[in-house]
Scaffold this active site. Structure first.
Site, short mmCIF file in Angstrom:
data_model
loop_
_atom_site.label_atom_id
_atom_site.label_comp_id
_atom_site.label_asym_id
_atom_site.label_seq_id
_atom_site.Cartn_x
_atom_site.Cartn_y
_atom_site.Cartn_z
N TYR A 336 -0.88 -2.81 -18.38
CA TYR A 336 0.07 -2.51 -17.28
C TYR A 336 0.03 -3.81 -16.41
O TYR A 336 -0.64 -4.43 -16.07
CB TYR A 336 -0.13 -1.43 -16.58
CG TYR A 336 -0.21 -0.10 -17.07
CD1 TYR A 336 0.20 0.23 -18.59
CD2 TYR A 336 -0.73 0.93 -16.59
CE1 TYR A 336 0.36 1.44 -19.06
CE2 TYR A 336 -0.57 2.15 -17.21
CZ TYR A 336 0.02 2.62 -18.32
OH TYR A 336 -0.17 3.69 -19.21
N GLU A 412 -3.41 21.68 -0.36
CA GLU A 412 -1.76 21.74 -0.73
C GLU A 412 -0.96 21.35 0.54
O GLU A 412 0.02 21.31 0.57
CB GLU A 412 -1.49 22.90 -1.39
CG GLU A 412 -2.16 22.90 -2.79
CD GLU A 412 -2.06 24.39 -3.42
OE1 GLU A 412 -2.07 24.63 -4.71
OE2 GLU A 412 -2.11 25.58 -2.60
#
Length: 436
Positions: A336, A412
């Site tokens: 990458y 969350e």
């Protein structure tokens, strides 16, 4: 010249802030109203994770939802990738937003009502599957963005391309996948993308915070394989052998001198890690060969070349000194590029992030030696990749479970900040582009 530059920079910051305030309230209201739905999506994805290039259920849910929003939807890109195209009411640039979809071969230890109990076969072994890096969060956030921006279609000066990418963690052996394959299959064309934004949840950054870095943000990575070949013998008679185990041990020790003695670490960090060693079948048999697999991490092509050349030299010459041979493959399966945030674009969008999250909640951070194939998109167009806090408030970043572990956990409550950030970046970039 310096005064003129400062004035232009100040005007651009004021302009960006003005544009953000134009949409800030509408985006915030819509994003906050979606919190329950975003959490629901995330928990469903978390409970039903799928490995790279196997995201069949996941991509089905996403494509169905994007279609319901009236988008043009393309599926099957790079095996399971999904792209939704939202055309604004007015002409303007094409902004790409990306989320990754794949889980990891990790068995979850968290005691959650939506805990993953999925198992599958990976590299010939039966393993658990878990969203242990937060890709479930990324998908849910981007689906929320899709809804908010679809509702604001009349305000869009341009087109938004929603990219849901498979296999960010790497395609299975013998397969192609991930961002590189999506680019090869034309995801940045038709319509041609002008800029790309992406985010990554961070379990060790407090919820409500955003972190960023201009320039090299996440490391380039090359995997490596070193195969040492010697001569086998009975373990009781080592003088009859050329022991590849001993040679491999010497090579591993010597490799550690590359970063400590060859890399200028005051300029850029670098990493040389051997993560797996395979050799031998029995306690009293010296094997004929040993295989070592590892990773190189770097932030410039100069350092990439330096690491590669030194690994080859050390492995080959050390083996030769012991009468063995060494074969070096860099990379042997994947590589990458550096995740590089366009410096000028970072300066341009920073006021948007600061207005969205609060200036004190947007933090400049050092480079990260983890890698991201978002970098393949950035090779084609200017792009920004930033991090969204997911650690509970008051948590300790040193002890919070890290990514890719069985105890990985995300708060969350920070999801809507991610929705607001991506929406505001899109709207502000379009607004600034139309004024040119």
């Amino acid at each position: 010249m310096k005064k003129r530059y400062t004035l232009l920079l100040s005007l651009s910051v004021l302009y960006a802030n003005a544009q953000t305030s134009q949409y800030l309230k509408a985006v915030a209201t819509k994003a906050d109203a979606m919190q329950t739905q975003i959490v629901s999506w995330r928990r469903d994805f978390h409970e039903h994770p799928e490995l790279g290039n196997r995201e069949v259920r996941t991509s089905g849910i996403i494509s169905k939802y994007l279609t319901s929003l009236g988008m043009e939807v393309k599926t099957g890109i790079a095996t399971t990738g999904v792209v939704g195209i939202l055309k604004g009411a007015k002409p303007g640039p094409v902004v790409a937003l990306r989320a990754d979809m794949d889980g990891l071969p990790v068995t979850e230890r968290n005691n959650l009502p939506f805990k993953s109990t999925v198992t599958t076969e990976y590299n010939g072994q039966q393993v658990g599957v878990m969203h242990a890096c937060g890709h479930d969060s990324h998908m849910a956030i981007l689906m929320g963005v899709a809804k908010v921006l679809s509702d604001m279609k009349g305000d869009l000066h341009g087109t938004v391309k929603f990219i849901f990418q498979p296999a960010e963690e790497g395609a299975p052996a013998g397969e192609k996948g991930g961002a590189e394959q999506m680019v090869a299959e034309g995801v940045m064309q038709n319509p041609k993308v002008d800029v790309v934004f992406g985010l990554h949840i961070n379990s060790q950054t407090e919820v409500g915070k955003i972190t960023y870095r201009p320039g090299g943000t996440m490391a380039g990575v090359s995997d490596m394989r070193i195969t040492v070949k010697g001569r086998s013998a009975h373990g009781a008679y080592p003088w009859s052998s050329v022991d590849p185990v001993v040679v491999s041990a010497q090579i591993i020790n010597c490799l550690q001198s590359i970063v400590s003695r060859n890399v200028n670490i005051t300029e850029n960090p670098a990493v040389v890690t051997v993560g797996a060693i395979k050799g031998g079948t029995r306690f009293n048999i010296i094997p004929e060969s040993v295989q070592m697999d590892g990773t190189l991490r770097y932030f410039t092509e100069v350092d990439h070349k330096l690491l590669t050349e030194n690994v080859r030299r050390i492995a080959i010459k050390t083996a030769e000194a012991y009468g063995a041979t060494a074969e070096v493959q860099i990379p042997y399966s994947n590589q990458y590029p550096v995740t590089f945030n366009d410096v000028a674009l970072t300066q341009k969008i920073l006021p948007t992030l600061q207005t969205t999250a609060g200036k004190n909640n947007v933090l400049l951070v050092p480079p990260v030696t983890g890698a991201e194939d978002f970098s393949f998109f950035q090779q084609k167009v200017p792009g920004i990749f930033f991090f969204l806090g997911g650690m509970p408030k008051g948590g300790n970043s040193l002890t919070a479970p890290s990514h890719h572990t069985p105890d990985f956990y995300i708060d969350e409550s920070g999801f809507t900040l991610g929705v607001k950030a991506l929406c505001n970046l899109t709207l502000d970039y379009m607004a600034s582009s139309k004024k040119k």
